[in-house]
Design a protein around this motif. Structure first.
Motif: not given
Length: 254
Positions: A81-83, A85-86, A102, A106
């Motif tokens: 999720s984007e979280e 990747l953070q 990151s 992807k």
């Protein structure tokens, strides 16, 4: 040394260094943590990507990469999720930072979703006597999705004159059929005979002292020159001599 003596000497050094003990001090230990094909190749690709500088730090930061992915590289690549990747933003190894990490995740997801995985991409453009065009084409595919320009420098392109040391090392890990169990040899679609030696300062200096390399720079032309010499010594498994050249340079100060 004549050719026969040189081959005997290097073959002896391969036997000395191509052993399971080698794994303890080398980033090849990272893909060895896994048994699933996709985990092995992703862990190998990421750890090879940051394999420059202090070896202890390379291994430490490679383990950190794996930890940040929950010790499940393929699952993380495919379902992050984007979280998630953070969380990677805190990572840094020399000039490779969290944003690069990151971007790599992807791009790897795109490789597995749309190109049938890393092995399929690398094997697609192989030539009869070289894997270097495959590496160049891989880079194009890897960065076909939106990405930061800064991240491109972390994937070498032999067609631009690079020695592509880290990718050649990764391909050695994946493709070389190693009876000693150091290289993993999980890819069967690329013959070890066309692999190139991962050329760096250590192996380059040793190769020059042994008369295997005349070119001064460690670049793509030097890789081609060294490949030609090593393939005469062993046409089927020329990159086994990476163990000899590296071991002589790093462990013996040859």
């Amino acid at each position: 040394m004549n050719k026969s003596e040189l081959k005997d000497f290097l073959d002896e050094k391969v036997l000395q260094y191509n052993t399971l003990d080698f794994i303890e001090s080398d980033p090849v230990q990272i893909p060895h943590l896994f048994s699933r094909k996709e985990d092995i190749e992703i862990a190998g690709f990421l750890s090879a990507t940051i394999a420059w500088g202090n070896r202890t730090m390379i291994i430490k930061n490679s383990h950190r990469m794996i930890d940040l992915m929950g010790n499940a590289p393929f699952d993380f690549v495919m379902s992050h999720s984007e979280e998630d990747l953070q969380r990677l933003e805190t990572f840094v190894h020399r000039t490779f930072n969290g944003q690069d990490f990151s971007s790599f995740i992807k791009s790897l997801q795109n490789i597995y979703l749309n190109h049938n995985g890393l092995e399929a991409v690398f094997s697609k453009h192989q030539e009869r006597a070289s894997i270097q065009k495959s590496i160049s084409e891989f880079k194009k595919t890897f960065f076909e999705i939106p990405h930061q320009n800064r991240t491109q420098k972390h994937v070498s392109d032999p067609m631009n004159g690079s020695a592509a040391k880290r990718i050649n090392m990764f391909l050695r890990w994946m493709c070389r059929q190693d009876s000693k169990g150091v290289d993993l040899g999980i890819w069967k679609s690329i013959p070890p005979a066309i692999l190139s030696c991962p050329l760096d300062v250590h192996s380059g200096n040793v190769a020059r002292k042994l008369g295997l390399l005349a070119r001064k720079q460690n670049d793509g032309k030097a890789v081609a020159e060294l490949d030609a010499k090593l393939r005469k010594l062993d046409p089927n498994d020329p990159v086994k001599y990476d163990f000899a050249l590296f071991g002589l340079g790093v462990f013996e100060g040859f």
